[in-house]
Structure formats: C-alpha cells, structure tokens
Design an enzyme around this catalytic site. Sequence first.
Site, PDB file in Angstrom:
ATOM      1  N   GLY A 166     -73.532 -30.349  26.329  1.00 51.85           N
ATOM      2  CA  GLY A 166     -73.623 -31.388  27.359  1.00 51.85           C
ATOM      3  C   GLY A 166     -72.233 -31.791  27.832  1.00 51.85           C
ATOM      4  O   GLY A 166     -72.031 -32.103  29.007  1.00 51.85           O
ATOM      5  N   TRP A 200     -71.145 -41.974  26.111  1.00 52.34           N
ATOM      6  CA  TRP A 200     -70.591 -41.051  25.115  1.00 52.34           C
ATOM      7  C   TRP A 200     -69.178 -40.670  25.547  1.00 52.34           C
ATOM      8  O   TRP A 200     -68.874 -40.651  26.744  1.00 52.34           O
ATOM      9  CB  TRP A 200     -71.488 -39.809  25.005  1.00 52.34           C
ATOM     10  CG  TRP A 200     -71.121 -38.902  23.862  1.00 52.34           C
ATOM     11  CD1 TRP A 200     -70.630 -37.641  23.962  1.00 52.34           C
ATOM     12  CD2 TRP A 200     -71.220 -39.186  22.469  1.00 52.34           C
ATOM     13  NE1 TRP A 200     -70.408 -37.120  22.707  1.00 52.34           N
ATOM     14  CE2 TRP A 200     -70.764 -38.059  21.763  1.00 52.34           C
ATOM     15  CE3 TRP A 200     -71.639 -40.303  21.730  1.00 52.34           C
ATOM     16  CZ2 TRP A 200     -70.717 -37.991  20.369  1.00 52.34           C
ATOM     17  CZ3 TRP A 200     -71.591 -40.245  20.338  1.00 52.34           C
ATOM     18  CH2 TRP A 200     -71.136 -39.093  19.680  1.00 52.34           C
ATOM     19  N   HIS A 206     -81.219 -34.109  20.225  1.00 54.85           N
ATOM     20  CA  HIS A 206     -81.765 -34.546  21.509  1.00 54.85           C
ATOM     21  C   HIS A 206     -83.244 -34.163  21.632  1.00 54.85           C
ATOM     22  O   HIS A 206     -83.801 -33.536  20.744  1.00 54.85           O
ATOM     23  CB  HIS A 206     -80.912 -33.997  22.646  1.00 54.85           C
ATOM     24  CG  HIS A 206     -79.537 -34.624  22.659  1.00 54.85           C
ATOM     25  ND1 HIS A 206     -78.916 -35.078  23.788  1.00 54.85           N
ATOM     26  CD2 HIS A 206     -78.674 -34.909  21.646  1.00 54.85           C
ATOM     27  CE1 HIS A 206     -77.732 -35.599  23.475  1.00 54.85           C
ATOM     28  NE2 HIS A 206     -77.571 -35.496  22.175  1.00 54.85           N
ATOM     29  N   ARG A 243     -69.097 -12.425  39.062  1.00 51.38           N
ATOM     30  CA  ARG A 243     -70.267 -11.673  38.607  1.00 51.38           C
ATOM     31  C   ARG A 243     -71.624 -12.322  38.871  1.00 51.38           C
ATOM     32  O   ARG A 243     -72.577 -11.649  39.197  1.00 51.38           O
ATOM     33  CB  ARG A 243     -70.153 -11.436  37.108  1.00 51.38           C
ATOM     34  CG  ARG A 243     -69.805 -10.007  36.831  1.00 51.38           C
ATOM     35  CD  ARG A 243     -69.837  -9.759  35.370  1.00 51.38           C
ATOM     36  NE  ARG A 243     -68.616  -9.075  35.011  1.00 51.38           N
ATOM     37  CZ  ARG A 243     -68.369  -8.617  33.802  1.00 51.38           C
ATOM     38  NH1 ARG A 243     -69.237  -8.824  32.825  1.00 51.38           N
ATOM     39  NH2 ARG A 243     -67.265  -7.979  33.557  1.00 51.38           N
TER      40      ARG A 243
END
Length: 440
Positions: A97, A130, A230, A261
Amino acid sequence: MGKDIQNESLIIVSEIMTSVDPIIKKLIEKKFEKQEEFIPGKSVISLIKPSFGPDEILESLDSLLTTNVTMGIKVKKFEKLFSKYLKSNFASMVNSGSSANLVALSALTNPEFSQKLKKQSEVITPAVTWATTVFPINNVNLKPKFVDIDLENFCMKTDDLDDAVSSNTSLLLPVHLLGNVCDMSKIKEVSTKKDLLIMEDCCEAHGAEFKGQKVGTIGDIASFSFFLSHHITTIEGGMVVTNNESLYELSKAIRAFGWIRDLKHKDELTKKYPKVDPRFMFTNTGYNLRPTEIQGAFGIHQIKKLDKFIKIRNENRRYCTKRFLQYEDYFIITKEDPRTKSVDFCYPLTIKKKSPFSRESLLKYLQKKKIETRPIMSGNFLEQPAIKYISHAKHGKLDNSKLAMKNSFFFGNHHEIGRKECEYVVDVIAQFIERKLWKK
Ligand SMILES: Cc1ncc(COP(=O)(O)O)c(C=O)c1O
C-alpha cells in the site's frame, strides 16, 4: 523444439498438481478446517487472523511449480477482478500500500500528466493516518498540510475544509481510516470549487462505500493495501486504482522502471525511438515496485471472500456499538454516516477527557484479559519524531488528533471474531468501568 520442452514441462507440472493436489489439499484443509474454540479469558482476542487457506496456497504452489513467479497473468487477473469489484476502469497492482501511495503521487506529479501538480504545492491530508500516507508526499516534492479528524469516524474533518485550502493547494488526500468513509460530497464540492485533484487512501477501506459508490472510484486516483492484517491479503501488496487512463499508463510505467513493456502505446514508442531496443526502452522515470505472481495468486482467491468478511466485521461492530452506547459518558463511539457503508478495519474507542480512568489503565486491564490493542495508527502525526524530516504545514489546532493520540485505541474486529468474542470484550470493558466507579 523449445516449445516441445516447454509443453512437456507444463504437462509435468499439471501432473504434479493433480497428484499432489488432493493430498496437499486434504492436509491444508485439515490445518485450516477447525477454528479454535473461544475460551473466555484464555483465548487471545487478536488484532489479526490471516485470512488465506487452501485456495491461496494451492494457487501459489502452482505458480512455484510452473516457475512463473514474477508479475504475470495472475497479477493481471487480480487487477481485472479488483477493478470489476470496485467498478473502476483501471487497476495496477504493486508490492504494498505504501508503494501504491508512492506510485499514485508520482503519477500525479509526472511531467507527462497534463494536470501535473506543482512542485512544493500543498496536499491536504489528515493528521491521523499511517506514516506512508505522509512520506511519499514529500518524496515527490509536495508538502502535506495536516487537518484535524472527526472522532466519530477518524476521517478528516470537512466542515472547515474550504479554509484549509490556500492558493498553493493542489491535492486533497482523504484517508478512509479504519474502514470508515470520509465525507466525499464535501470533498468533491471543495475540489470542484477550488479546482483540486483528489487522491483517496483506501488502504484500510476495501469495499467501503459512499452513497452506494465504492471508495477508490470517487476521486482521481486511489491506493489500497493487501498487507496481512487488512480485509483481504496478498501477504504484502497494494493496488493503484483510477478511472483516468493517463494516470493508469503512468502508474504502470512508474511501477516498473519507467519502461514501456506494459504500456498501451508501446508500439508507437518503439517507432518513435528506432535506435533503442524496445525490450529495454525507458521513456519515463520509475522504480521497481512490482508484485510477484504469488501475490496475484492470493488476490484472485481473496477477492471472492471480501464481501463475506465485511459482513462479519459489520455485524461485530453493530453488536459492540449497541452495547457500548450505555457507556457514552466515558467513550466517544464511532458513528456510521447513513450515506456510507463502513467496512470496520477494527473496533476503535476514544476515552473522553472527563472519564474517571486513563487509557493506560484500561489497556493494561485488557492486556491482562488477553485482549490485544493498538493506538490509532500514527496518532497525531505531528507528534511523531519523524515529523522533523517532513516539510509540512497544518491547519487549525488539531485538537481531535491530539486527543486521538492520547486517548484512542482499537481492538480486533476481523473475520474470525464473532458474537462470543465481542460479548467477552464488551463484558471485560464493562467490568473495568464498574470497578473504577465502585472505587471512586
Ligand atoms: C491508511 C494507510 N495507508 C497506507 C498504508 C500502507 O500500506 P502497506 O502496509 O501495505 O505498505 C497503510 C497500512 O496499513 C494504511 O493503513
């Protein structure tokens, strides 16, 4: 010849899988079949319980045996399933995350993005979040401007959001903390009025909704985390979600070295730079934040379980809240905005200032009773030692964030917590309060 060997190898893998499958499946199922019986006072009320089982393990084993272990078809399949679940146009998986936040912010500030955010402009984000919501903002040469939170949902306060915006603000970065949903109507209104982009940090809010729309699809770009604790997990992992094709293309380039790519227009780029070998052509800046195929293998099975997990978490929260309401003199209790669907990352409580007990004494008591707890993420980030390295601004006094730092905490609410566990936790807290009142 090469193809024959490859086919033969695939046949062998398939044979191995079909012969080991029933044996391993049985063994693994045996390990996972029994949920431990809950014994009040003896069993731990944990913060997390890994949510994977035989499906994810067998799918990973298949990746290991085929040796297709780097980002490939399973990651792609999970990206498709995840964007379908959210009803978003695009999703690109990354290895965490935190990486999703870094990729999203890097895309928003990339020279090839037509609405590129100005260097050193302000990003409005809550003081309680966070750490890696905050750090990537500085990493891409932007400046977090912290606003206060609402203690009834731990999301950013929006009543004075207009005032927090300055002429140097470029982005609103709401965080749907603890599975609760920010007031996206107000955030959209301010973004439209002041011409700002929106990035949603949904790392704790998989499947949450605002007015029936899944979070992560309301702003311009969003991040999710699939860390073990989570709602669904790929062990470590994350996702960048957007409806904007340009941000999607940039996310894919930034995730993988800035090479071409995975890009839609790779053929055009190949023609444009004929002297560069397209296999190693870099047209943008980037990192290596790719997930492995094992993470994709987990994701394609986990996503099917998400709604079931959310239902359990919602039921637990409703039960606890109903009982905690009688203790509203002592606690601020989370309230679900009727326009939203929360997905309950955990069960949070804030001890009111006038309560006759401290957080420390309550948490000590809970620990003795085998109930695990944690503070609310970073608490007030401005009180974290790392703030000295972060160029930042703030709006207002952040009183609620300060109180959250001092008086809030959470206990576990996940797919393996049920009525018995909830009953036990509320009983223990009630017992603690009765004792405190009796002693007074
Ligand atoms: C709100 C928020 N943002 C970002 C992250 C970072 O996610 P990860 O741990 O997958 O890097 C987390 C992690 O829990 C989080 O809670």
